[in-house]
Motif scaffolding. Sequence first.
Motif, PDB file in Angstrom:
ATOM      1  N   SER A   1       0.834  -1.210   0.000  1.00 57.21           N
ATOM      2  CA  SER A   1       0.000   0.000   0.000  1.00 57.21           C
ATOM      3  C   SER A   1       0.864   1.254   0.000  1.00 57.21           C
ATOM      4  CB  SER A   1      -0.925   0.004   1.226  1.00 57.21           C
ATOM      5  OG  SER A   1      -1.789  -1.113   1.207  1.00 57.21           O
ATOM      6  N   TYR A   2       1.921   1.208   0.789  1.00 57.88           N
ATOM      7  CA  TYR A   2       2.847   2.347   0.841  1.00 57.88           C
ATOM      8  C   TYR A   2       3.471   2.611  -0.527  1.00 57.88           C
ATOM      9  CZ  TYR A   2       7.431   4.510   1.440  1.00 57.88           C
ATOM     10  OH  TYR A   2       8.545   5.292   1.287  1.00 57.88           O
ATOM     11  N   LYS A   3       3.982   1.565  -1.178  1.00 56.30           N
ATOM     12  CA  LYS A   3       4.648   1.746  -2.462  1.00 56.30           C
ATOM     13  C   LYS A   3       3.656   2.185  -3.536  1.00 56.30           C
ATOM     14  CE  LYS A   3       8.156  -0.663  -3.714  1.00 56.30           C
ATOM     15  NZ  LYS A   3       9.224   0.289  -3.388  1.00 56.30           N
ATOM     16  N   GLU A   4       2.423   1.692  -3.467  1.00 51.07           N
ATOM     17  CA  GLU A   4       1.410   2.110  -4.442  1.00 51.07           C
ATOM     18  C   GLU A   4       1.140   3.611  -4.337  1.00 51.07           C
ATOM     19  OE1 GLU A   4      -0.972  -2.178  -4.554  1.00 51.07           O
ATOM     20  OE2 GLU A   4      -1.722  -0.492  -3.360  1.00 51.07           O
ATOM     21  N   LYS A   5       1.055   4.103  -3.107  1.00 46.15           N
ATOM     22  CA  LYS A   5       0.795   5.531  -2.920  1.00 46.15           C
ATOM     23  C   LYS A   5       2.004   6.366  -3.335  1.00 46.15           C
ATOM     24  CE  LYS A   5      -2.616   4.947   0.759  1.00 46.15           C
ATOM     25  NZ  LYS A   5      -3.729   5.565  -0.007  1.00 46.15           N
ATOM     26  N   ILE A   6       3.217   5.872  -3.051  1.00 43.23           N
ATOM     27  CA  ILE A   6       4.423   6.604  -3.439  1.00 43.23           C
ATOM     28  C   ILE A   6       4.547   6.659  -4.961  1.00 43.23           C
ATOM     29  CG2 ILE A   6       6.931   6.599  -3.360  1.00 43.23           C
ATOM     30  CD1 ILE A   6       5.554   7.485  -0.770  1.00 43.23           C
ATOM     31  N   VAL A   7       4.274   5.533  -5.627  1.00 45.93           N
ATOM     32  CA  VAL A   7       4.314   5.508  -7.089  1.00 45.93           C
ATOM     33  C   VAL A   7       3.279   6.469  -7.666  1.00 45.93           C
ATOM     34  CG1 VAL A   7       3.836   4.077  -9.111  1.00 45.93           C
ATOM     35  CG2 VAL A   7       5.280   3.188  -7.286  1.00 45.93           C
ATOM     36  N   ALA A   8       2.106   6.525  -7.024  1.00 47.26           N
ATOM     37  CA  ALA A   8       1.059   7.435  -7.492  1.00 47.26           C
ATOM     38  C   ALA A   8       1.502   8.889  -7.367  1.00 47.26           C
ATOM     39  CB  ALA A   8      -0.224   7.196  -6.701  1.00 47.26           C
ATOM     40  N   ILE A   9       2.149   9.226  -6.253  1.00 47.84           N
ATOM     41  CA  ILE A   9       2.626  10.603  -6.063  1.00 47.84           C
ATOM     42  C   ILE A   9       3.676  10.953  -7.114  1.00 47.84           C
ATOM     43  CG2 ILE A   9       3.940  12.104  -4.522  1.00 47.84           C
ATOM     44  CD1 ILE A   9       2.579  10.805  -2.177  1.00 47.84           C
ATOM     45  N   LYS A  10       4.620  10.040  -7.334  1.00 47.19           N
ATOM     46  CA  LYS A  10       5.655  10.296  -8.335  1.00 47.19           C
ATOM     47  C   LYS A  10       5.044  10.465  -9.722  1.00 47.19           C
ATOM     48  CE  LYS A  10       9.525   7.964  -6.033  1.00 47.19           C
ATOM     49  NZ  LYS A  10      10.518   6.859  -6.134  1.00 47.19           N
ATOM     50  N   GLY A  11       4.025   9.653 -10.010  1.00 51.52           N
ATOM     51  CA  GLY A  11       3.369   9.762 -11.304  1.00 51.52           C
ATOM     52  C   GLY A  11       2.704  11.116 -11.492  1.00 51.52           C
ATOM     53  N   LYS A  12       2.094  11.638 -10.413  1.00 53.11           N
ATOM     54  CA  LYS A  12       1.449  12.946 -10.496  1.00 53.11           C
ATOM     55  C   LYS A  12       2.475  14.052 -10.751  1.00 53.11           C
ATOM     56  CE  LYS A  12      -2.053  11.316  -7.290  1.00 53.11           C
ATOM     57  NZ  LYS A  12      -2.456  11.276  -5.854  1.00 53.11           N
ATOM     58  N   ILE A  13       3.614  13.967 -10.065  1.00 54.73           N
ATOM     59  CA  ILE A  13       4.658  14.975 -10.266  1.00 54.73           C
ATOM     60  C   ILE A  13       5.198  14.908 -11.690  1.00 54.73           C
ATOM     61  CG2 ILE A  13       6.919  15.761  -9.522  1.00 54.73           C
ATOM     62  CD1 ILE A  13       4.766  16.331  -7.504  1.00 54.73           C
ATOM     63  N   LYS A  14       5.429  13.695 -12.180  1.00 49.72           N
ATOM     64  CA  LYS A  14       5.952  13.545 -13.541  1.00 49.72           C
ATOM     65  C   LYS A  14       4.955  14.055 -14.573  1.00 49.72           C
ATOM     66  CE  LYS A  14       9.069   9.647 -12.651  1.00 49.72           C
ATOM     67  NZ  LYS A  14       9.344   8.212 -12.919  1.00 49.72           N
ATOM     68  N   SER A  15       3.664  13.755 -14.348  1.00 46.17           N
ATOM     69  CA  SER A  15       2.663  14.209 -15.308  1.00 46.17           C
ATOM     70  C   SER A  15       2.579  15.727 -15.341  1.00 46.17           C
ATOM     71  CB  SER A  15       1.296  13.623 -14.949  1.00 46.17           C
ATOM     72  OG  SER A  15       0.838  14.101 -13.695  1.00 46.17           O
ATOM     73  N   ALA A  16       2.808  16.355 -14.187  1.00 48.71           N
ATOM     74  CA  ALA A  16       2.784  17.819 -14.139  1.00 48.71           C
ATOM     75  C   ALA A  16       3.991  18.424 -14.848  1.00 48.71           C
ATOM     76  CB  ALA A  16       2.742  18.297 -12.693  1.00 48.71           C
ATOM     77  N   LEU A  17       5.120  17.689 -14.881  1.00 46.71           N
ATOM     78  CA  LEU A  17       6.339  18.206 -15.492  1.00 46.71           C
ATOM     79  C   LEU A  17       6.442  17.863 -16.976  1.00 46.71           C
ATOM     80  CD1 LEU A  17       8.970  17.410 -12.709  1.00 46.71           C
ATOM     81  CD2 LEU A  17       8.141  19.663 -13.373  1.00 46.71           C
ATOM     82  N   ILE A  18       5.928  16.704 -17.366  1.00 48.74           N
ATOM     83  CA  ILE A  18       6.107  16.234 -18.736  1.00 48.74           C
ATOM     84  C   ILE A  18       5.402  17.147 -19.725  1.00 48.74           C
ATOM     85  CG2 ILE A  18       5.430  14.402 -20.337  1.00 48.74           C
ATOM     86  CD1 ILE A  18       6.107  12.380 -18.180  1.00 48.74           C
ATOM     87  N   TYR A  19       4.213  17.607 -19.372  1.00 46.44           N
ATOM     88  CA  TYR A  19       3.429  18.419 -20.318  1.00 46.44           C
ATOM     89  C   TYR A  19       4.159  19.691 -20.750  1.00 46.44           C
ATOM     90  CZ  TYR A  19      -0.482  21.103 -22.221  1.00 46.44           C
ATOM     91  OH  TYR A  19      -1.287  21.849 -23.020  1.00 46.44           O
ATOM     92  N   PRO A  20       4.600  20.533 -19.820  1.00 45.21           N
ATOM     93  CA  PRO A  20       5.309  21.745 -20.267  1.00 45.21           C
ATOM     94  C   PRO A  20       6.630  21.445 -20.958  1.00 45.21           C
ATOM     95  CG  PRO A  20       5.407  21.544 -17.872  1.00 45.21           C
ATOM     96  CD  PRO A  20       4.428  20.530 -18.362  1.00 45.21           C
ATOM     97  N   VAL A  21       7.347  20.414 -20.499  1.00 40.32           N
ATOM     98  CA  VAL A  21       8.616  20.053 -21.145  1.00 40.32           C
ATOM     99  C   VAL A  21       8.374  19.612 -22.585  1.00 40.32           C
ATOM    100  CG1 VAL A  21      10.526  18.412 -21.120  1.00 40.32           C
ATOM    101  CG2 VAL A  21       9.791  19.482 -18.988  1.00 40.32           C
ATOM    102  N   ALA A  22       7.326  18.813 -22.790  1.00 38.10           N
ATOM    103  CA  ALA A  22       7.008  18.360 -24.144  1.00 38.10           C
ATOM    104  C   ALA A  22       6.621  19.540 -25.039  1.00 38.10           C
ATOM    105  CB  ALA A  22       5.872  17.343 -24.096  1.00 38.10           C
ATOM    106  N   ILE A  23       5.855  20.468 -24.486  1.00 30.79           N
ATOM    107  CA  ILE A  23       5.446  21.636 -25.276  1.00 30.79           C
ATOM    108  C   ILE A  23       6.655  22.475 -25.668  1.00 30.79           C
ATOM    109  CG2 ILE A  23       4.168  23.798 -25.199  1.00 30.79           C
ATOM    110  CD1 ILE A  23       2.419  21.361 -25.568  1.00 30.79           C
ATOM    111  N   VAL A  24       7.569  22.666 -24.726  1.00 31.15           N
ATOM    112  CA  VAL A  24       8.781  23.440 -25.019  1.00 31.15           C
ATOM    113  C   VAL A  24       9.603  22.748 -26.106  1.00 31.15           C
ATOM    114  CG1 VAL A  24      10.994  24.206 -24.078  1.00 31.15           C
ATOM    115  CG2 VAL A  24       8.901  24.541 -22.762  1.00 31.15           C
ATOM    116  N   GLY A  25       9.711  21.425 -26.017  1.00 31.70           N
ATOM    117  CA  GLY A  25      10.446  20.683 -27.034  1.00 31.70           C
ATOM    118  C   GLY A  25       9.817  20.816 -28.414  1.00 31.70           C
ATOM    119  N   VAL A  26       8.488  20.695 -28.465  1.00 34.38           N
ATOM    120  CA  VAL A  26       7.790  20.835 -29.752  1.00 34.38           C
ATOM    121  C   VAL A  26       7.942  22.251 -30.292  1.00 34.38           C
ATOM    122  CG1 VAL A  26       5.514  20.810 -30.834  1.00 34.38           C
ATOM    123  CG2 VAL A  26       6.154  18.979 -29.256  1.00 34.38           C
TER     124      VAL A  26
END
Length: 411
Positions: free
Chosen positions: A161-186
Amino acid sequence: MATSTPAAASRDFKDFNYAWIGIDKSGKTVRGEMRAGGEAVVNATLRQRGIRATKVSKTKEASKRGSSISEKDITLFTRMLATMLKAGVPLLQAFDIVGKGHRNASMQRLLMDIRTEIETGSTLKDAFEKHPLYFDALFCNLVGAGEQAGILDTLLDRLASYKEKIVAIKGKIKSALIYPVAIVGVAFIITAVIMIFVVPAFKQVYASFGADLPGPTLVVMAISDFFVTYWYLIFGIAIGGVWGFLYVWKRSVTMQNVMDRIMLRLPVMGDVVRKATIARWTRTLATMFAAGVPLVEALGSVAGAAGNHVYFEATKKIQAEIATGSSLVVSMSNTEVFPNMVLQMVMIGEEAGTLDSMLSKAADYFDAEVDDAVAGLSSLMEPMIMVVLGTLIGGLVIAMYLPIFKLGSVV
């Protein structure tokens, strides 16, 4: 199922998974799998166990290289193992079921190696500790506590349960960062294409007019000439700079420390990172404390799991103060990196003897805060990115069409 006892003698050779069928001392047909350096090793191992091998063959999975093992793979394995043990499945059989059912060949090999270590007499904690790349100190300490207390299934469930929640948090942070980085690259690619291919075509057309061009058009053409002449340097510096930055970031502790501090000070993203770090910190400590791990020892694992150097240093300071007799809430307050709400919940937990429960509630609260912050960040960044892209691309288009507009006004 058999073991590869002579595996230590064949460590220098490449191991494979082998399926075998044999006859034991009672004349009963038995079968299983093992990892070994060759069929001879399999046969020798089976003979030591009193089994006469009738068929030994390399499994198809052994020939697959497999992809790298991700944190999600480890999390899924932890959940499945906890479920198996809760259902009363023996540990070795649980490893067989989980290992054979996994799609990643690399994960299969890892689980078979761990199974072999357990079958040869190692504890589950010791077997995990031989693979520190995939199982950190927190994971191993909780497993060890579960083995000693006889509640391995419960602690594995809590760890999953702990690792599932930690993975979920990391996924949220990555999703927040990937979008602007991808836009800048494009945006960079589109700008480069316009500068290298589109603007020179306009330049040839305007050269035939023989008229004076507006200042913005001349600036864009000068930039285009630079792109056309030194395009290999521009792309090389851009790609090399990103690669070099990521390379140094992963391997330099100093660089990681600097970036961790910068991330916490960013105007909008810093708040998300801080909340995610606090959520991970409180959940890790709650999980360790609920497992019966002493507070001072638990803080050692919490420091490594914090994911941010600022909180790593703060945790080490807390650990040192608690070791000298200070309370947890006072030590946390001295670091000045925890919000008042967390300190109040820790104080209540210490006074009521429900520290693990209060820490879990704090972690749940900050998980929800991260969800809201990421959603707000995404909705905020979309119009900002559109404005930036519109200004950049629109400015280029307007600069190149200004001479045409002027020509139309003259006509």
